[in-house]
Design an enzyme around this catalytic site. Structure first.
Site, mmCIF file in Angstrom:
data_model
loop_
_atom_site.group_PDB
_atom_site.id
_atom_site.type_symbol
_atom_site.label_atom_id
_atom_site.label_comp_id
_atom_site.label_asym_id
_atom_site.label_seq_id
_atom_site.Cartn_x
_atom_site.Cartn_y
_atom_site.Cartn_z
ATOM 1 N N GLU A 1 0.824 -1.215 0.000
ATOM 2 C CA GLU A 1 0.000 0.000 0.000
ATOM 3 C C GLU A 1 0.858 1.265 0.000
ATOM 4 O O GLU A 1 0.532 2.252 -0.671
ATOM 5 C CB GLU A 1 -0.952 -0.010 1.194
ATOM 6 N N HIS B 1 -11.181 -6.110 8.207
ATOM 7 C CA HIS B 1 -11.920 -5.819 6.977
ATOM 8 C C HIS B 1 -13.203 -5.041 7.256
ATOM 9 O O HIS B 1 -14.154 -5.117 6.488
ATOM 10 C CB HIS B 1 -12.269 -7.121 6.240
#
Length: 325
Positions: free
Chosen positions: A60, A130
């Site tokens: 990321e 998540h």
């Protein structure tokens, strides 16, 4: 007009953005042939080729470093972070580079062509890696814009506005609504205003504020309150940075009460900023304390997700407490 779910509206917006801007690139983990983990980028690689829609390594920080470099060179960079929970390795790039690039260079350079898309929030039994709602971390960062749509029409119009805005934007997509939210969406190219809240329902007794998937919770709570004779005004903030103080303040001056609903934990959530600001401008108009209905100050649970979520029943209890204060 076409009937679309939220995912299809996002895909349609990306298609239009890339069709109308040859410098637009779409990239992230698995966004290419696979179409992304939620299929938001389906068929884009087939249409625009691997040069313009492509997979990145699983890094990321690298995705956002690459995006900053592209945008600094004048490209339109549309980066996907697969889950908002994964955005934290890129936090340094976003906060110390993306947000400060224009200021640091004295406006000689900017990364205004950068848009970061990322699904956020619970509702899919994804547990703590998540399901998080990290929007408040970024609202503390001057130089960014933060947008959260609540339905397909908004998703398309706000995403196109974000991609074409001359500032870097983080576009949080409520994954709970990806396939659950379905509505009529204009087929043409259009944009919705950034920084402008929407009054979804007029009311006179209390103002309810939310964004993204939590709009459903306050709508259901308002329906329950209506049976008790309580008239609720519903406002969708839509843009968290910059946020529309004027629309909300005008509503609170009318109703005298405010409840803020967001999925993120209560402590230092964006609701705290809203409450402080509205208290400053509306203190003499308030009939009861501003209340927050939020997620809990715990890691996001798996087995107890339903108990964690700030649902319509918790909001309804807060409405009664505020009105009866």
């Amino acid at each position: 007009m076409s009937k679309m779910n939220l995912l299809q509206a996002i895909n349609n917006a990306l298609d239009i953005a890339m069709s109308t801007d040859e410098s637009a690139l779409c990239f992230g983990e698995d966004v290419g042939h696979f179409g992304g983990v939620f299929r938001a980028t389906s068929h884009l690689q087939d249409k625009f080729g691997k040069q313009r829609c492509f997979n990145t390594p699983l890094t990321e920080q690298g995705i956002l470093g690459f995006a900053n470099g592209l945008a600094a060179q004048g490209m339109t960079a549309i980066a996907e972070i697969q889950f908002a929970d994964y955005i934290f390795p890129a936090f340094d790039q976003i906060v110390n580079e993306t947000a400060k690039f224009r200021y640091r260079s004295g406006n000689e350079f900017n990364v205004g062509g950068l848009t970061i898309r990322t699904p956020y929030g619970g509702g899919i039994n994804g547990a703590h890696y998540h399901s998080q709602s990290p929007e408040a971390y970024f609202t503390h960062t001057p130089g960014l814009k933060i947008i959260v749509p609540r339905n397909p029409e908004q998703a398309k119009g706000l995403l196109l506005a974000a991609i074409r805005d001359d500032n870097p934007v983080i576009f949080f997509e409520p994954k709970k609504l990806y396939r659950a939210s379905v509505g009529e969406v204009p087929d043409e190219d259009y944009q919705l205003p950034i920084g402008q809240a929407e009054i979804v329902r007029q009311g006179k007794d209390i103002t309810l504020l939310a964004w993204g998937a939590q709009m459903e919770a306050i709508e259901k709570a308002a329906d329950l309150a209506e049976k008790d004779g309580i008239s609720c005004e519903l406002i969708d903030l839509r843009t968290l940075l910059p946020w529309d103080r004027e629309t909300l303040a005008n509503s609170v001056r009318k109703t005298g009460r405010l409840i803020i609903n967001h999925e993120a934990p209560k402590t230092s959530g964006f609701g705290a900023e809203i409450a402080a600001s509205i208290q400053e401008s509306c203190f003499l108009h308030l009939e009861s304390p501003i209340l927050r209905v939020t997620g809990l100050d715990t890691p996001f649970p798996l087995a107890l997700e339903k108990e964690y979520m700030p649902d319509h029943l918790k909001t309804y209890e807060a409405i009664k407490a505020s009105v009866n204060y």
